[in-house]
Design an enzyme around this catalytic site. Structure first.
Site, PDB file in Angstrom:
ATOM      1  CB  SER A  33     -16.173  49.734  53.767  1.00  0.00           C
ATOM      2  OG  SER A  33     -15.363  49.838  54.916  1.00  0.00           O
ATOM      3  CB  ALA A  34     -10.597  49.584  53.476  1.00  0.00           C
ATOM      4  CG  ASP A  87     -14.253  59.522  55.779  1.00  0.00           C
ATOM      5  OD1 ASP A  87     -13.974  58.502  55.110  1.00  0.00           O
ATOM      6  OD2 ASP A  87     -14.064  59.602  57.003  1.00  0.00           O
TER       7      ASP A  87
END
Length: 225
Positions: free
Chosen positions: A120-121, A176
């Site tokens: 994840s960022a 997503d």
């Protein structure tokens, strides 16, 4: 488990996949934009999905009616202020905020003997996962602060695979955001996208929602690729 003979890991984005913190990000960016006198809409907020905090700030500042110039130190302060607002908002997260189908999907992956990771960022991934009560369900959580490149660069997914000790070709990535899917494909992985199929021309599979995640079906499609 025969259907997973070459599939060895599933690597997840966090926001929009494990839980939906998009509203909290929106509220924090909206407050930041209002403070700076910059218009900010939900539609524009979509451009910030899967984008790093500093890159998101630069996109936000590009919407100013009059060009703005901030020093590097000022930009860091603005990004930190946004993050402080976001952190305050996510303090309300509980296990009830896990997205539909995720608990069962991750459980099935681990029951099959496969590894799991978060790519994840978000610099708040550990805090979010802890509040969700699922830290122990992931073997690796990539430390985004130690990376050089942001999505769509594949670095974060390649790092997750390396930390798991697994070849990228033996991994499924779940995202997503289009930039995330491009990162997965750039890493040489099988890409599963959640959302509107029109937004993910490069994904191997697109599902409408996390509730459609099914380990057996995805493993079979992976093996048939």
């Amino acid at each position: 488990m025969s259907i997973a003979k070459s599939l060895k890991a599933v690597i997840f984005d966090l926001d929009g996949i494990i839980t939906d913190t998009a509203e909290y990000h929106y509220q924090a960016w909206k407050a930041t934009a209002t403070e700076l006198g910059i218009p900010f809409t939900r539609e524009f907020n979509e451009n910030l999905k899967g984008v790093s905090r500093m890159d998101s700030l630069m996109l936000l500042l590009s919407q100013a009616e009059t060009p703005v110039n901030y020093s590097e130190g000022e930009l860091v302060q603005l990004a930190d202020r946004k993050n402080k607002l976001y952190v305050e908002l996510i303090e309300t997260i509980t296990p009830a905020d896990l997205l539909p189908g995720v608990t069962e999907f991750v459980a099935d992956i681990r029951a099959a003997g496969l590894k799991t990771a978060i790519a994840s960022a978000s610099k708040n991934a550990i805090a979010v996962l802890t509040r969700l009560g699922v830290m122990d369900q992931f073997d690796v959580i990539v430390d985004v602060t130690k990376l050089t490149n942001n999505k769509p660069d594949p670095e974060i997914f390649l790092t997750a695979a390396a930390q798991l000790g697994i070849e990228p070709a033996d991994c499924i990535g779940v995202e997503d955001a289009a930039s995330g899917v491009d990162a997965i494909k750039g890493a040489g992985m099988f890409a599963v996208a959640i959302g509107n199929a029109a937004h993910f021309p490069h994904a191997d599979i697109v599902l409408d929602s996390t509730s459609q995640l099914n380990f057996r079906e995805l493993a079979q499609k992976f093996e048939g690729k």
